[in-house]
Design a protein around this motif. Structure first.
Motif, short mmCIF file in Angstrom:
data_model
loop_
_atom_site.label_atom_id
_atom_site.label_comp_id
_atom_site.label_asym_id
_atom_site.label_seq_id
_atom_site.Cartn_x
_atom_site.Cartn_y
_atom_site.Cartn_z
N CYS A 6 0.84 -1.21 0.00
CA CYS A 6 0.00 0.00 0.00
C CYS A 6 0.87 1.24 0.00
O CYS A 6 1.81 1.36 0.80
N GLY A 7 0.56 2.17 -0.90
CA GLY A 7 1.21 3.48 -0.92
C GLY A 7 0.18 4.56 -0.63
O GLY A 7 -0.94 4.51 -1.16
N ILE A 8 0.54 5.51 0.22
CA ILE A 8 -0.41 6.55 0.65
C ILE A 8 0.22 7.93 0.45
O ILE A 8 1.38 8.16 0.80
N ASP A 9 -0.59 8.84 -0.08
CA ASP A 9 -0.18 10.24 -0.25
C ASP A 9 -1.31 11.13 0.26
O ASP A 9 -2.48 10.73 0.24
N GLY A 10 -0.97 12.31 0.70
CA GLY A 10 -1.99 13.27 1.07
C GLY A 10 -2.67 13.82 -0.17
O GLY A 10 -2.06 13.91 -1.25
N CYS A 11 -3.94 14.20 -0.04
CA CYS A 11 -4.68 14.80 -1.15
C CYS A 11 -5.69 15.78 -0.56
O CYS A 11 -5.85 15.87 0.65
N ARG A 12 -6.41 16.48 -1.42
CA ARG A 12 -7.28 17.54 -0.91
C ARG A 12 -8.43 17.00 -0.06
O ARG A 12 -8.93 17.68 0.84
N ALA A 13 -8.86 15.75 -0.30
CA ALA A 13 -9.94 15.15 0.48
C ALA A 13 -9.43 14.41 1.72
O ALA A 13 -10.23 13.90 2.49
N GLY A 14 -8.13 14.38 1.89
CA GLY A 14 -7.53 13.68 3.03
C GLY A 14 -6.34 12.86 2.63
O GLY A 14 -5.21 13.34 2.61
N TRP A 15 -6.61 11.59 2.26
CA TRP A 15 -5.53 10.67 1.91
C TRP A 15 -5.96 9.81 0.72
O TRP A 15 -7.11 9.36 0.67
N ILE A 16 -5.03 9.57 -0.20
CA ILE A 16 -5.28 8.62 -1.27
C ILE A 16 -4.33 7.44 -1.09
O ILE A 16 -3.13 7.63 -0.82
N GLY A 17 -4.87 6.24 -1.19
CA GLY A 17 -4.05 5.05 -1.09
C GLY A 17 -4.18 4.21 -2.34
O GLY A 17 -5.27 4.10 -2.93
N VAL A 18 -3.07 3.64 -2.77
CA VAL A 18 -3.09 2.64 -3.83
C VAL A 18 -2.71 1.31 -3.21
O VAL A 18 -1.64 1.16 -2.61
N LEU A 19 -3.62 0.35 -3.30
CA LEU A 19 -3.41 -1.00 -2.79
C LEU A 19 -3.01 -1.88 -3.97
O LEU A 19 -3.69 -1.91 -4.99
N LEU A 20 -1.89 -2.58 -3.81
CA LEU A 20 -1.29 -3.31 -4.91
C LEU A 20 -1.14 -4.78 -4.52
O LEU A 20 -0.12 -5.19 -3.98
N PRO A 21 -2.18 -5.59 -4.79
CA PRO A 21 -2.06 -7.02 -4.52
C PRO A 21 -1.03 -7.68 -5.43
O PRO A 21 -0.76 -7.20 -6.54
N GLU A 22 -0.45 -8.78 -4.97
CA GLU A 22 0.57 -9.46 -5.76
C GLU A 22 0.00 -9.95 -7.09
O GLU A 22 0.68 -9.89 -8.12
N ALA A 23 -1.22 -10.47 -7.10
CA ALA A 23 -1.72 -11.16 -8.29
C ALA A 23 -2.99 -10.55 -8.85
O ALA A 23 -3.57 -11.10 -9.79
N ASP A 24 -3.45 -9.41 -8.31
CA ASP A 24 -4.70 -8.81 -8.77
C ASP A 24 -4.47 -7.37 -9.21
O ASP A 24 -3.38 -6.82 -9.04
N ALA A 25 -5.51 -6.76 -9.73
CA ALA A 25 -5.43 -5.38 -10.21
C ALA A 25 -5.27 -4.41 -9.05
O ALA A 25 -5.79 -4.65 -7.95
N PRO A 26 -4.56 -3.30 -9.26
CA PRO A 26 -4.43 -2.29 -8.20
C PRO A 26 -5.76 -1.61 -7.92
O PRO A 26 -6.67 -1.58 -8.76
N ILE A 27 -5.87 -1.08 -6.70
CA ILE A 27 -7.09 -0.40 -6.25
C ILE A 27 -6.68 0.97 -5.71
O ILE A 27 -5.72 1.07 -4.94
N ALA A 28 -7.42 2.01 -6.08
CA ALA A 28 -7.20 3.35 -5.53
C ALA A 28 -8.40 3.74 -4.69
O ALA A 28 -9.55 3.50 -5.07
N ALA A 29 -8.14 4.34 -3.54
CA ALA A 29 -9.22 4.76 -2.65
C ALA A 29 -8.83 6.05 -1.95
O ALA A 29 -7.64 6.29 -1.69
N VAL A 30 -9.83 6.87 -1.67
CA VAL A 30 -9.63 8.13 -0.95
C VAL A 30 -10.43 8.09 0.34
O VAL A 30 -11.58 7.63 0.36
#
Length: 238
Positions: A6-30
């Motif tokens: 998981c990688g997390i950065d600050g953004c205007r709504a709070g925090w954005i995270g990219v979840l990167l499973p080993e074998a599945d598609a990445p997911i972005a969430a705020v």
């Protein structure tokens, strides 16, 4: 279930995270609450975040050791690394008081920029969450150091922002590098609501840092970190 970085950065709504499973598609969430990423159903065992961990009582020229060591390898991108002021300054919610405290706890004396002051609420939120026990899961990182690692040890040739505004050629350069390292192009085209494209790209590259940390492949700046008064490690991983 495969492990998820998981990688997390600050953004205007709070925090954005990219979840990167080993074998599945990445997911972005705020989210507005950083803790939600710790309790996410994918339970990422390693999180890399672009926010300072460990606040010194006093600050010398160039800020903490992590900032000084990062700038030394970033060449034209070194201005992207802010000097973090003392814990007392960061904990102040008033700009004038933060400047006064920063002047009193830095050598040479240095005030707080308005841009840095705007980050203080997020720094405080992470500091309130962190404990030495969480250090095995949450690691400070920095996007430009992360992109440098992906780019064979060379800093990116173009800035991500110009006059604090996203710079499309610089964003394109980073997006192309992320695609070469496995991200689906469409994933990097549209950020979730509440985040900018630059935030999405930063969180995506930090997820790759988290994966390197989990594999024991990440570089630590500085190689031997110091600790702050709360016992928190002061280091940037990339």
């Amino acid at each position: 279930m495969s492990e998820t970085a998981c990688g997390i950065d600050g953004c205007r709504a709070g925090w954005i995270g990219v979840l990167l499973p080993e074998a599945d598609a990445p997911i972005a969430a705020v989210t507005s609450d950083l803790v939600e990423f710790l309790h996410h159903p994918l339970a990422p065992p390693v999180i890399a975040i672009d926010m300072p961990i460990g606040l010194p009582e006093r600050v010398g020229a160039g800020g903490r050791g992590p900032e000084r060591h990062a700038r030394a390898v970033l060449g034209p991108r070194q201005s992207s690394v802010f000097s973090i002021p003392s814990r007392a300054a960061v904990m102040s919610g008033d700009y004038g008081e933060a400047c006064r405290l920063a002047l009193a706890t830095s050598e040479p004396p240095r005030k707080v920029s308005r841009q840095a002051f705007g980050l203080f609420p997020k720094i405080r939120a992470l500091d309130a969450l962190m404990t030495p026990d969480l250090e095995g899961r949450i690691f400070e990182s920095h996007p430009e150091l992360a992109f440098r690692q992906l780019n064979g040890g060379a800093p990116m040739s173009l800035p991500k922002k110009v006059k604090n505004v996203p710079h499309p050629p610089g964003l394109d350069e980073r997006r192309a590098l992320l695609v070469r390292h496995g991200y689906p192009p469409a994933f990097l085209e549209r950020p979730p609501r509440g985040a900018g494209l630059d935030d999405l790209l930063d969180a995506a590259v930090l997820a790759l840092v988290a994966r390197r940390i989990a594999r024991g492949e990440a570089e630590c700046f500085p190689p031997v970190p110091e600790r702050d008064g709360r016992g928190l490690r002061m280091a940037i991983f990339a």
